[in-house]
Design a protein around this motif. Structure first.
Motif, PDB file in Angstrom:
ATOM      1  N   ALA A 105      30.175  30.885 -27.730  1.00 27.38           N
ATOM      2  CA  ALA A 105      30.544  29.472 -27.589  1.00 27.38           C
ATOM      3  C   ALA A 105      29.168  28.573 -27.384  1.00 27.38           C
ATOM      4  O   ALA A 105      29.225  27.333 -27.419  1.00 27.38           O
ATOM      5  CB  ALA A 105      31.403  29.233 -26.294  1.00 27.38           C
TER       6      ALA A 105
ATOM      7  N   ASP B 220      32.560  21.067 -27.295  1.00 26.43           N
ATOM      8  CA  ASP B 220      33.465  21.213 -25.969  1.00 26.43           C
ATOM      9  C   ASP B 220      35.034  21.562 -26.656  1.00 26.43           C
ATOM     10  O   ASP B 220      35.382  21.640 -27.754  1.00 26.43           O
ATOM     11  CB  ASP B 220      33.412  20.004 -25.242  1.00 26.43           C
TER      12      ASP B 220
ATOM     13  N   TYR C 205      29.724  28.988 -16.501  1.00 24.47           N
ATOM     14  CA  TYR C 205      29.957  28.513 -17.922  1.00 24.47           C
ATOM     15  C   TYR C 205      31.208  28.531 -18.429  1.00 24.47           C
ATOM     16  O   TYR C 205      31.758  27.318 -18.856  1.00 24.47           O
ATOM     17  CB  TYR C 205      29.121  29.118 -18.748  1.00 24.47           C
TER      18      TYR C 205
ATOM     19  N   ARG D  92      33.372  25.617 -16.489  1.00 24.08           N
ATOM     20  CA  ARG D  92      33.080  24.279 -16.878  1.00 24.08           C
ATOM     21  C   ARG D  92      33.541  24.165 -18.520  1.00 24.08           C
ATOM     22  O   ARG D  92      33.971  23.080 -18.667  1.00 24.08           O
ATOM     23  CB  ARG D  92      31.370  24.098 -16.796  1.00 24.08           C
ATOM     24  N   TYR D  93      33.680  25.117 -19.246  1.00 19.36           N
ATOM     25  CA  TYR D  93      33.881  24.964 -20.460  1.00 19.36           C
ATOM     26  C   TYR D  93      35.530  24.686 -20.669  1.00 19.36           C
ATOM     27  O   TYR D  93      35.827  23.666 -21.363  1.00 19.36           O
ATOM     28  CB  TYR D  93      33.754  26.207 -21.092  1.00 19.36           C
TER      29      TYR D  93
END
Length: 541
Positions: A396, A314, A450, A453-454
């Motif tokens: 990622a 993360d 995605y 949220r990343y």
């Protein structure tokens, strides 16, 4: 190598790739315009749809997963290039296996074209399969060149190969038109042969040279490019091999999504070979910008994101400076492709008929051709955004996330094939484009979720790149109305004077759009000048 160096090299690679793809598309554009005068649309349909699908499927399924895994940053930590090369050589036997399986399907399970209109179909299937296997012989060299940012070798190799292919095709079309599919098979074999030859010659001269020593290149001799086993280490890096398997499952589904309409046309016979030829010509025209601008950017900046970000970790557990520059680059890339896509969608509507009439005459501009190209102009916008978002997401994601995404891709693949079949029966060739639009919108939604949220727990918001300035939107809307009115008044039965007037109106509108971009999108302009244009970057450094 620092993050800034990686960005600079990735930008250089993107710039050269764009120039290379421009040349490819221009040559292909001219080649198709030329061959249309000498061969039937049925033969064009078989070559550009069925045989090209055979070649692209074989090559993509044999190498795409290996490329993504071997260029990943996670596999780049303390990597053994001997193990990587051993793994990459597996693409050749895998290619032979795919060539055998696909060749049998293309020869015995699919409808065979009329030999009077499309002669020599069987030998052409064999020769196109052989060309795919031949290209895989250069795969270890290609990955080495990409990983070490050897920009020039790709540009030179693919340029010479394309020039040779076009030269052979033109000569045979003019002097041996009765050869049928042998003409295009010979051109394809020459293309892949030149690719392999150029890479081999480059590395023979490079290995052991002073330049290689200066760059601390990990290989010393030409024999190091061949598969071998070192004492005390496995034949391949099994971490990379497992990642390759994950990407392989994904690449199988991605190929169906990428070439879905060709699979539907090939296996379900929803269009005749002649209609396939017309659709493919329009499809190639519509996708020119996507292929020679968006695809090189996606390929080059995937390498950047894969090297800068740590796969599967993360934002908080990575270097802030790396995450910051990755977020800034992602925002600028999204803004760049969005602006280009909006321009294409706006001007594509009013100039589709004129473009097809100039390119292929009444054969293309009559019937469904203009409608196909107008729809494709809107599809290009979705294609552009999806390329950049998936480029980041694939770099990622962890291996487990890649495996989960494979299930999403499977559902999308099945729904896309079903939609293509149903919409094509309802709307003809336009149904393919509508199905692609729906499929692409779903993929973009997944990627945007995605990315959101990343970066959710951080200060960076790269998705702001999808918000163009109000002034730019207003100018685009006005341009759409003005050019549509210009087409109704000037195009295209009044002769060349009225056509030039229509083109002039579009040129003025485009100028106003570019001025709006320069005035309102200053961050994007700075990014393009410093990172995507080599001359500007050299000047600033």
């Amino acid at each position: 190598m620092s993050t800034q160096d990686i960005l600079k090299n990735a930008s250089t690679l993107a710039s050269y790739n764009v120039l290379l793809q421009v040349m490819f598309r221009v040559l292909t554009f001219l080649l198709n315009a030329f061959t249309l005068r000498f061969v039937s649309k049925e033969l064009i349909g078989v070559v550009n749809v069925r045989l090209t699908l055979l070649y692209s499927t074989l090559v993509f399924l044999s190498r795409e997963a290996f490329r993504r895994a071997c260029l990943s940053a996670e596999s780049g930590t303390n990597r053994s290039w001997r193990q990587v090369i051993n793994l990459l050589w597996l693409t050749v036997p895998l290619g032979v296996l795919w060539a055998t399986l696909l060749g049998c399907v293309w020869l015995w399970l699919l409808e065979v074209p009329d030999p009077q209109k499309v002669p020599h179909y069987g030998p052409a299937v064999v020769l196109f399969s052989l060309s795919g296997v031949q290209e895989l012989l250069a795969e270890p060299l290609w990955v080495l060149a990409q990983a070490h940012m050897f920009v020039q070798v790709k540009v030179i190799a693919e340029s010479l190969a394309m020039i040779a292919k076009c030269s052979v095709t033109v000569v045979l079309v003019v002097f041996a038109p009765d050869w049928g599919l042998y003409i295009f098979s010979a051109g394809q074999l020459v293309y892949t042969g030149f690719l392999v030859l150029c890479y081999v010659v480059y590395f023979i001269r490079f290995l052991g040279s002073k330049e290689a020593a200066k760059k601390t290149f990990p290989l010393q001799h030409i024999r190091d490019l061949l598969p071998s086993r070192a004492d005390g280490e496995p034949l391949v890096d099994w971490t990379v091999a497992r990642l390759t398997w994950s990407f392989f499952k994904q690449s199988f589904l991605k190929q169906i999504l990428t070439e879905g309409e060709r699979y539907v046309m090939t296996f379900m016979n929803v269009l005749s070979f002649g209609d396939q030829g017309i659709y493919d010509i329009v499809n190639n025209l519509g996708s020119m910008v996507a292929r020679f601008i968006f695809l090189p950017i996606e390929e080059s900046f995937y390498i950047f994101f894969a090297k800068v970000l740590e796969r599967g970790r993360d934002v908080e557990s990575q270097k802030k400076e790396d995450v910051a520059i990755a977020a800034e680059v992602l925002e600028c890339l999204l803004k760049l492709v969005l602006v280009i896509g909006l321009i294409i969608a706006v001007f594509g509507y009013a100039y589709s008929y004129l473009a097809l009439d100039l390119y292929g005459g009444a054969m293309l501009s009559s019937g469904s051709g203009p409608g196909l190209l107008r729809c494709y102009s809107c599809y290009v916008l979705l294609l552009a955004v999806n390329g950049v978002t998936e480029c980041f997401v694939f770099a990622a994601m962890s291996q487990q996330e890649v495996d989960k995404y494979n299930l999403v891709m499977l559902a999308l693949s099945m729904s896309f094939l079903l939609l293509s079949y149903m919409l094509t029966w309802w709307a003809g060739g336009i149904g393919f484009i509508l199905a692609n639009c729906l499929n692409m919108a779903l993929r973009i939604s997944h990627s945007l979720l995605y990315i959101h949220r990343y970066f959710q727990s951080s200060q960076w918001k790269p998705l702001r790149g999808l918000l163009p300035s109000p002034l730019l939107l207003v100018v685009l809307i006005i341009s759409a109305g003005v050019t549509a009115g210009s087409e109704a008044v000037f195009c295209c039965d009044g002769g060349w004077l009225f056509r030039m007037a229509h083109i002039g109106v579009g040129g003025v509108c485009l100028l106003f759009v570019l001025v709006a971009v320069l005035l309102t999108e200053t961050q994007l302009v700075q990014f393009v000048r410093t990172q995507l244009l080599p001359r500007y970057r050299k000047k600033h450094t």
